[in-house]
Design a protein around this motif. Structure first.
Motif, mmCIF file in Angstrom:
data_model
loop_
_atom_site.group_PDB
_atom_site.id
_atom_site.type_symbol
_atom_site.label_atom_id
_atom_site.label_comp_id
_atom_site.label_asym_id
_atom_site.label_seq_id
_atom_site.Cartn_x
_atom_site.Cartn_y
_atom_site.Cartn_z
ATOM 1 N N HIS A 260 0.838 -1.200 0.000
ATOM 2 C CA HIS A 260 0.000 0.000 0.000
ATOM 3 C C HIS A 260 0.871 1.247 0.000
ATOM 4 O O HIS A 260 2.058 1.190 0.295
ATOM 5 N N HIS B 8 -7.067 -0.148 6.353
ATOM 6 C CA HIS B 8 -5.920 0.645 6.827
ATOM 7 C C HIS B 8 -5.577 1.688 5.765
ATOM 8 O O HIS B 8 -5.218 2.824 6.080
ATOM 9 N N ASP C 144 0.242 -4.177 6.412
ATOM 10 C CA ASP C 144 -0.200 -3.598 7.690
ATOM 11 C C ASP C 144 -1.581 -4.105 8.112
ATOM 12 O O ASP C 144 -2.286 -3.441 8.867
ATOM 13 N N ASP D 71 6.352 4.368 4.480
ATOM 14 C CA ASP D 71 7.283 3.359 4.995
ATOM 15 C C ASP D 71 7.266 2.071 4.162
ATOM 16 O O ASP D 71 8.107 1.197 4.344
ATOM 17 N N HIS D 72 6.319 1.964 3.245
ATOM 18 C CA HIS D 72 6.220 0.785 2.380
ATOM 19 C C HIS D 72 6.583 1.102 0.928
ATOM 20 O O HIS D 72 6.955 0.204 0.182
ATOM 21 N N HIS E 140 1.732 3.823 1.758
ATOM 22 C CA HIS E 140 2.216 4.602 2.894
ATOM 23 C C HIS E 140 3.728 4.681 2.746
ATOM 24 O O HIS E 140 4.350 3.726 2.261
HETATM 25 ZN ZN LIG Z 1 0.479 1.593 6.501
#
Ligand SMILES: [Zn+2]
Length: 275
Positions: free
Chosen positions: A69, A130, A149, A73-74, A71
């Motif tokens: 996804h 999420h 997540d 950090d990914h 975000h």
């Molecule tokens: Zn996330």
């Protein structure tokens, strides 16, 4: 995993080196080193992540990165990976409002699509909640889910209602994953989850309990997110207040979707006489 399952799936955790309040000990990306070397999640581009990835690849060239996804950090590591590894392909389920943040050439994923990793097939499982574009990757032979997540051992998952989080969708996603009967979840944060059913059912129970607390707070006169947070989170650290407010808002929106609540500006109440 048993020896037999080990033979069917090799997945190596590669640390992202980004510990912090929102990421815990830091993210984990998963490398499937088979004949089409595949990385699940891109990390953040930290040179230590790239070095660990090179070492795990042992001279092989990474072929594809599947992102759970959008975000940071990914996903934000896609630029560094693109620079570092020529010809690597990137895939994710589209989130039109957000994907332009990381303008690499994305191959779009769709729910239930099969992806060849050379030594095994992964299936895309759309698990919004999420984030609207959140997917997990399912390896049926070993009943292993790469969970992104969706779930984190020892804690709950943030549903950021102001930025695409949707609690009703999240609960549906948990049910969807439960029907797969996963034996283990390899998450993007925290240890491998060896009791998926217990953890996911616990999440569903926890959200239903929280929903009751919110309905009780509304019955006793609270009507704004702030008032509900004050009512149900006792001794809340100031630093966690924003997250608590996002969680309450996620619940209120779910109750609104279910036509149990209405709102007028910041004020939430029971519609008609449905309390
Ligand atoms: Zn996330």
């Amino acid at each position: 995993m048993s020896n037999e399952e080990d033979a069917l799936l090799t997945a190596l955790p590669i640390c992202v080196f980004n510990p912090g309040p929102l990421t815990g000990a830091g993210n984990i990306t998963w490398l499937l080193p088979g004949s089409i070397p595949t990385l699940i999640d891109a990390g953040t581009g930290d040179p230590r992540h790239l070095k660990a990835l090179d070492e795990a690849l042992g001279g092989a060239r990474l072929a594809q990165v599947l992102v759970t996804h959008n975000h940071s950090d990914h996903a934000s590591g896609v630029f560094a990976l693109q620079e570092h590894i020529s010809g690597v392909r990137f895939s994710k389920l589209a989130w039109l409002d957000r994907d332009s943040r990381y303008p690499v050439s994305w191959d779009p994923l769709v729910h239930e699509q099969f992806i060849n990793t050379g030594d095994g097939i992964l299936q895309v499982i759309h698990t919004p909640g999420h984030a609207p574009d959140h997917v997990c990757f399912w390896h049926a032979e070993t009943r292993t889910l790469f969970g992104g997540d969706l779930a984190i051992q020892g804690t709950t998952v943030v549903i950021p209602a102001s930025t695409g989080g949707d609690l009703g969708a999240y609960l549906t996603s948990l049910e969807r994953v439960l029907t797969l009967r996963p034996a283990r979840i390899l998450p993007a944060h925290g240890p491998v989850i060896t009791n998926p059913e217990e953890l996911l059912r616990g999440y569903i129970r926890h959200r239903l309990e929280r929903e009751q607390q919110i309905l009780d707070a509304l019955r006793t006169g609270a009507s704004t997110v702030e008032e509900i947070v004050t009512c149900i989170y006792i001794n809340l650290q100031e630093s966690l207040r924003t997250m608590a407010a996002e969680s309450v808002l996620a619940h209120l929106r779910k109750l609104e979707q279910g036509q149990q609540l209405i709102h007028n500006g910041e004020h939430w109440s029971f519609g008609g006489d449905s309390q």
